[in-house]
Design an enzyme around this catalytic site. Sequence first.
Site, PDB file in Angstrom:
ATOM      1  N   HIS A 254      22.750  -7.857   9.782  1.00 36.44           N
ATOM      2  CA  HIS A 254      22.691  -7.764   8.319  1.00 36.44           C
ATOM      3  C   HIS A 254      22.548  -6.332   7.804  1.00 36.44           C
ATOM      4  O   HIS A 254      23.059  -5.994   6.740  1.00 36.44           O
ATOM      5  CB  HIS A 254      21.548  -8.633   7.770  1.00 36.44           C
ATOM      6  CG  HIS A 254      20.170  -8.169   8.133  1.00 36.44           C
ATOM      7  ND1 HIS A 254      19.621  -8.379   9.373  1.00 36.44           N
ATOM      8  CD2 HIS A 254      19.229  -7.508   7.421  1.00 36.44           C
ATOM      9  CE1 HIS A 254      18.396  -7.883   9.409  1.00 36.44           C
ATOM     10  NE2 HIS A 254      18.127  -7.345   8.237  1.00 36.44           N
ATOM     11  N   LYS A 258      23.446   0.532   7.732  1.00 31.96           N
ATOM     12  CA  LYS A 258      22.527   1.668   7.586  1.00 31.96           C
ATOM     13  C   LYS A 258      22.881   2.829   8.513  1.00 31.96           C
ATOM     14  O   LYS A 258      22.306   3.916   8.376  1.00 31.96           O
ATOM     15  CB  LYS A 258      21.092   1.220   7.819  1.00 31.96           C
ATOM     16  CG  LYS A 258      20.533   0.394   6.663  1.00 31.96           C
ATOM     17  CD  LYS A 258      19.080   0.021   6.884  1.00 31.96           C
ATOM     18  CE  LYS A 258      18.540  -0.747   5.676  1.00 31.96           C
ATOM     19  NZ  LYS A 258      17.123  -1.155   5.868  1.00 31.96           N
ATOM     20  N   HIS A 309      23.538  -9.859   1.209  1.00 26.58           N
ATOM     21  CA  HIS A 309      22.137 -10.244   1.409  1.00 26.58           C
ATOM     22  C   HIS A 309      21.172  -9.553   0.449  1.00 26.58           C
ATOM     23  O   HIS A 309      19.977  -9.877   0.432  1.00 26.58           O
ATOM     24  CB  HIS A 309      21.702 -10.032   2.867  1.00 26.58           C
ATOM     25  CG  HIS A 309      21.511  -8.608   3.279  1.00 26.58           C
ATOM     26  ND1 HIS A 309      22.564  -7.761   3.562  1.00 26.58           N
ATOM     27  CD2 HIS A 309      20.392  -7.875   3.478  1.00 26.58           C
ATOM     28  CE1 HIS A 309      22.086  -6.573   3.910  1.00 26.58           C
ATOM     29  NE2 HIS A 309      20.776  -6.619   3.870  1.00 26.58           N
TER      30      HIS A 309
END
Length: 415
Positions: A254, A258, A309
């Site tokens: 998820h 990053k 999300h």
Amino acid sequence: MGLRRSERNRDDVLAFIAEAEKRLNSIQDIDILLESILAESRAVVNADAGSIYVVEDEKLAIKYAQNDTIQKRIPPGQKMIFSYFSFPLDEKTIAGYVAVNGCIVNEPDVYNISPESPYKFGRQSDLLSGYRSCSNLSLPLKSASGRVLGVLQVLNALDDDGNVVAFDKNDEIYLSRFAASAAFALERTLLTRSMISRMIKMAEFRDPKETGAHVNRVSSYAVEIYDRWAFNHGIGQEEASKYRDLLKIAAMLHDVGKIAVSDVILKKPGRLSDEEFKVIQSHTRVGGLLFSEETSSIDSMSKDVALFHHENWDGSGYPGRVDLETGEPLPDALLPDNTLKPVAGEDIPLAGRIVAVADVFDALSCKRVYKEKWTEDQVLEEIRSMSGKKFDPEVVDAFFEILPQIKAIQERYPD
């Protein structure tokens, strides 16, 4: 369960095993596979209960336990809670003996094991649960090279009337055949998990909270929440099984976006500036971009989870309807007042709505460089208060209905 003992013949059992093998070979995630191996194995030999173990760091770790007798005592939709634990890889237990020697053990009554045997049966779980283990058939799960990957243990063979009987030689033959195929599937999913772990490790280099424990908790929460949501919505077993397999992998990925965010921002202990927060927000778009080719069902769900999300049920989340390459609003996303049309409600894919709850629960429950750990009551109150705002109310309902499983997962994957 499986085939009736009085009616089964070799061809029927082999056909049954072949269908079970097909199901195993369609599974992508190792945890979902282990759970399925145990369930299918019990069906092959009509076993009331069982456990499955994996060899990890010179130890044997229990991954799943199933027990139909105990499950019948639990309200529909709830699951049996069992303890996750590991123990030394030696010959003192039946499972350990099987793993060390790579052999089959067939005990007709574990309460009457020969005193000459090097292993013993631990009765503690029976005492705690009120269950009586009797017949035990344990087999090694071996890789193609002969390395023992784990142990499959089935308990209490049942006859056609539901009476506990011993496992016979045919059970050994049939389950050995099935275990060989199961081990092949296990080796395949171990490779998949290894590749996913490398992607997560790359994100961890940037974001110290993106640890293996965090992603294992979030993905495990997500699957349990989905199972309850699916039960509440009457979703069929075949459809639910396929969905939860994809969800387990997608949820682990998820926050993989990053990797594109500077660690200076991700590791900053203080409050982020507005500009820094916009950079953080870009991880959802980058995550979606990583899976944008959608060459498989895993790609499609991973894109949904990574991209959505942080979208909120009431439309206040991010990134919104934007071009994944540029981050600019899509041509049809602007409203007459030039504001961005929100992504809200059921426009957010189910997988994204589920992972949103799982991720926030875990983040609030753990200490971070920028905050202290919240108490359990504070976390649960926050989840409740955000129902219908940040979160899908039905997903929140499912979350609270499976709190015992959530807490068991927390214990299984501590920081």
